[in-house]
Design a protein around this motif. Structure first.
Motif, PDB file in Angstrom:
ATOM      1  N   LYS A 116       0.679  -1.060   0.260  1.00  0.00           N
ATOM      2  CA  LYS A 116      -0.124  -0.407  -0.332  1.00  0.00           C
ATOM      3  C   LYS A 116       0.679   1.636   0.059  1.00  0.00           C
ATOM      4  O   LYS A 116       0.618   1.940  -0.292  1.00  0.00           O
ATOM      5  CB  LYS A 116      -0.485   0.109   1.020  1.00  0.00           C
ATOM      6  N   GLY A 161       1.835   2.083  -3.238  1.00  0.00           N
ATOM      7  CA  GLY A 161       1.038   2.324  -4.247  1.00  0.00           C
ATOM      8  C   GLY A 161       0.107   1.061  -4.843  1.00  0.00           C
ATOM      9  O   GLY A 161       0.036   1.633  -6.097  1.00  0.00           O
ATOM     10  N   GLN A 207      -3.460   1.020  -6.382  1.00  0.00           N
ATOM     11  CA  GLN A 207      -4.207   2.293  -5.662  1.00  0.00           C
ATOM     12  C   GLN A 207      -4.983   3.044  -6.609  1.00  0.00           C
ATOM     13  O   GLN A 207      -5.846   3.483  -6.718  1.00  0.00           O
ATOM     14  CB  GLN A 207      -2.961   3.511  -5.078  1.00  0.00           C
ATOM     15  N   CYS A 251     -11.025   3.643  -0.125  1.00  0.00           N
ATOM     16  CA  CYS A 251      -9.780   2.417  -1.039  1.00  0.00           C
ATOM     17  C   CYS A 251     -10.630   0.884  -0.698  1.00  0.00           C
ATOM     18  O   CYS A 251      -9.705   0.031  -1.083  1.00  0.00           O
ATOM     19  CB  CYS A 251      -8.404   2.350  -1.367  1.00  0.00           C
ATOM     20  N   GLN A 295      -9.053  -1.717  -3.385  1.00  0.00           N
ATOM     21  CA  GLN A 295      -8.082  -2.233  -3.357  1.00  0.00           C
ATOM     22  C   GLN A 295      -7.807  -3.361  -3.110  1.00  0.00           C
ATOM     23  O   GLN A 295      -6.880  -3.911  -2.670  1.00  0.00           O
ATOM     24  CB  GLN A 295      -6.954  -0.903  -2.646  1.00  0.00           C
TER      25      GLN A 295
END
Length: 506
Positions: free
Chosen positions: A42, A45, A48, A64, A67
């Protein structure tokens, strides 16, 4: 100690044991430290681009959840492969031997580490094959290491248990990756180092492991490794040279030979698979494994939810979780003490058919204790208070150690030993299919539940209660077998030939 009449000496066997413990503890189960690696990914990225502006202006930062779902999917597939591929990997090991199996494992492991090393946020999709390759390579490495216990006679069971515990502890490797990354070391450099360790795996394969398999009981003057390729392949020759009447250590073989003669009715592999005993044991394994996998795969978003997005708190609790995983190697032998309680402190220990029944009764206690531990772990995980998660971490590592050790021990006790490998692989493969449910659970939490896992955790508590059925079924089987033995007037110590036919009636 001498050289075992020309065979492998104590120093060589100790080197094999210690190097195997290091291998299991540093490489085999690193995927289960996923929560620590996700923290690094994370930061870099990865995925992301899936983060979106929040729908409500009240929420700070980006949303997120997509994600987190993608990271969870990577772990779901990797953990699925870890279990599902146990059966075919075991077949490869049985069919082609240690050398071929380890070469495949090293290739998979090196490929997985290189994929992570050369992945980027733009090529984050490489994490999917990378984690799967690390998972399958790791499980094949530990399969080849389980036989090392055969070199040490009466200490064999302890060594096998330690190796399983080291497998659990290896999840802390990703914690080391996280800590080194915080000190400025790049993810690429660390995974290139792990890939370079393949050279060490290869050297160990050639010099400290057999070409085929380590037999049990160990033949006289047995040797292994590249310098003695003929001896490592001559199991039948050494067995024939054993002096008449000389028995090996009185331990249950890791890969036992098929008993002489025809198996009694109900003892076939198909009969074992179709039995209620096996079916409910698979359910026992599956529901608790699902609970563990879901906790590991969603730990990072759970900590973010409970800490209200505080990155320092998330980092601290992630480190605490990874540190507790190191204790897996210490927790693993406890279940063995429960399983062997009836073998200690008695002048007249049960033997023969009654001894097998005593083992099965001890397994009932082990099964119940494991479920209780998982239930306590699940209750703590459902409490939406951040400090409570410290207790959750401790209960999780103890429960997980009991789960996998108890699974292997029960299958060895309750079913004919000649079917152990196939039943173990099949149970793990079937439980892997159930473990796929973790992804829908994550989608439910990140979608309709808006990141709050409370109701899913409550549901999982109810699901774990299903595991109590298995020890109930086993207890009923114990009563049935006891009545049969009493009716048949079976003596306390049955002769070896009779023990084979009455040990595992079905």
């Amino acid at each position: 100690m001498g050289d075992m009449a020309g065979g492998a000496g104590l120093a060589k066997r100790l080197c094999t044991f210690v190097s195997g413990l290091l291998e299991c503890g540093a490489f085999c189960g690193i995927i289960f430290g996923w929560a620590s690696l996700v923290f690094v990914l994370k930061e870099l990225g990865y995925f992301q681009w899936l983060c979106e502006p929040p729908i409500s202006n009240v929420t700070q930062g980006l949303d997120c959840s997509a994600q987190d779902e993608q990271f969870s999917l990577v772990f779901t597939i990797g953990s699925f492969m870890n279990n599902f591929m146990t059966f075919p990997m075991g077949v490869i090991f049985d069919r082609f031997g240690t050398l071929a199996a380890r070469l495949i494992a090293i290739s998979l492991y090196a490929g997985g580490t290189l994929l992570v090393a050369f992945s980027t946020p733009e090529l984050a999709v490489l994490l999917f094959p990378a984690m799967s390759m690390l998972s399958v390579g790791g499980i094949l490495l530990i399969l080849t290491n389980m036989q090392v216990g055969n070199l040490f006679g009466k200490y064999r069971s302890i060594i096998i248990t330690l190796y399983n515990g080291a497998f659990d502890s290896s999840s802390a490797i990703f914690l080391i990756v996280k800590l080194l990354y915080a000190q400025g070391l790049s993810l690429r450099a660390m995974f290139l180092f792990l890939a370079a360790c393949s050279a060490w795996h290869l050297l160990r394969t050639l010099f400290l492991m057999p070409r085929t398999r380590i037999p049990y009981p160990l033949p006289l003057a047995y040797n292994y490794g590249l310098r003695w390729p003929g001896r490592s392949r001559s199991y039948r020759t050494y067995e024939e040279k054993r002096p008449p009447g000389e028995d090996g250590p009185e331990e249950t073989p890791l890969e036992p030979p098929v008993p002489r003669g025809e198996a009694p009715p109900g003892m076939s592999f198909r009969a074992c698979v179709c039995s209620w005993l096996f079916a409910w044991h698979v359910a026992w394994l599956s529901v608790m494994q699902l609970r563990h996998y879901l906790f590991i795969g969603t730990l990072n978003p759970l900590l973010e939810h409970l800490s209200h997005g505080d990155p320092n708190a998330v980092s601290t609790y992630t480190n605490a979780f990874a540190f507790t995983q190191l204790c897996g190697v210490l927790c693993a032998p406890w279940n063995g003490l429960i399983l062997d309680w009836h073998k200690r402190g008695k002048c007249h220990r049960p033997e023969g058919a009654w001894g097998a029944l005593a083992d099965l009764r001890a397994a009932v206690v082990s099964l119940v204790v494991t479920v209780v531990q998982c239930l306590l772990f699940s209750v703590c995980a459902a409490v939406p208070v951040l400090p409570v998660q410290f207790a959750t971490f401790v209960l999780q590592v103890i429960s997980r150690s009991f789960l996998y050790g108890g699974n292997a021990a029960f299958l060895a006790i309750a079913f004919p030993l000649q079917h152990f490998g196939k039943l173990y692989g099949l149970a793990m493969a079937l439980s892997a299919l159930v473990a796929l449910l973790q992804y829908p659970c994550v989608t439910l939490v990140q979608g309709p539940l808006h990141g709050d896992p409370f109701y899913v955790n409550l549901g999982l508590i109810a699901v774990v209660l299903v595991a109590f059925i298995s020890p109930m079924v086993v207890a009923r089987e114990c009563r049935r077998r006891a009545k049969e033995l009493e009716a048949a007037g079976t003596p306390l110590a049955a002769p070896p030939a009779a023990e084979t036919s009455t040990e595992m009636p079905h």
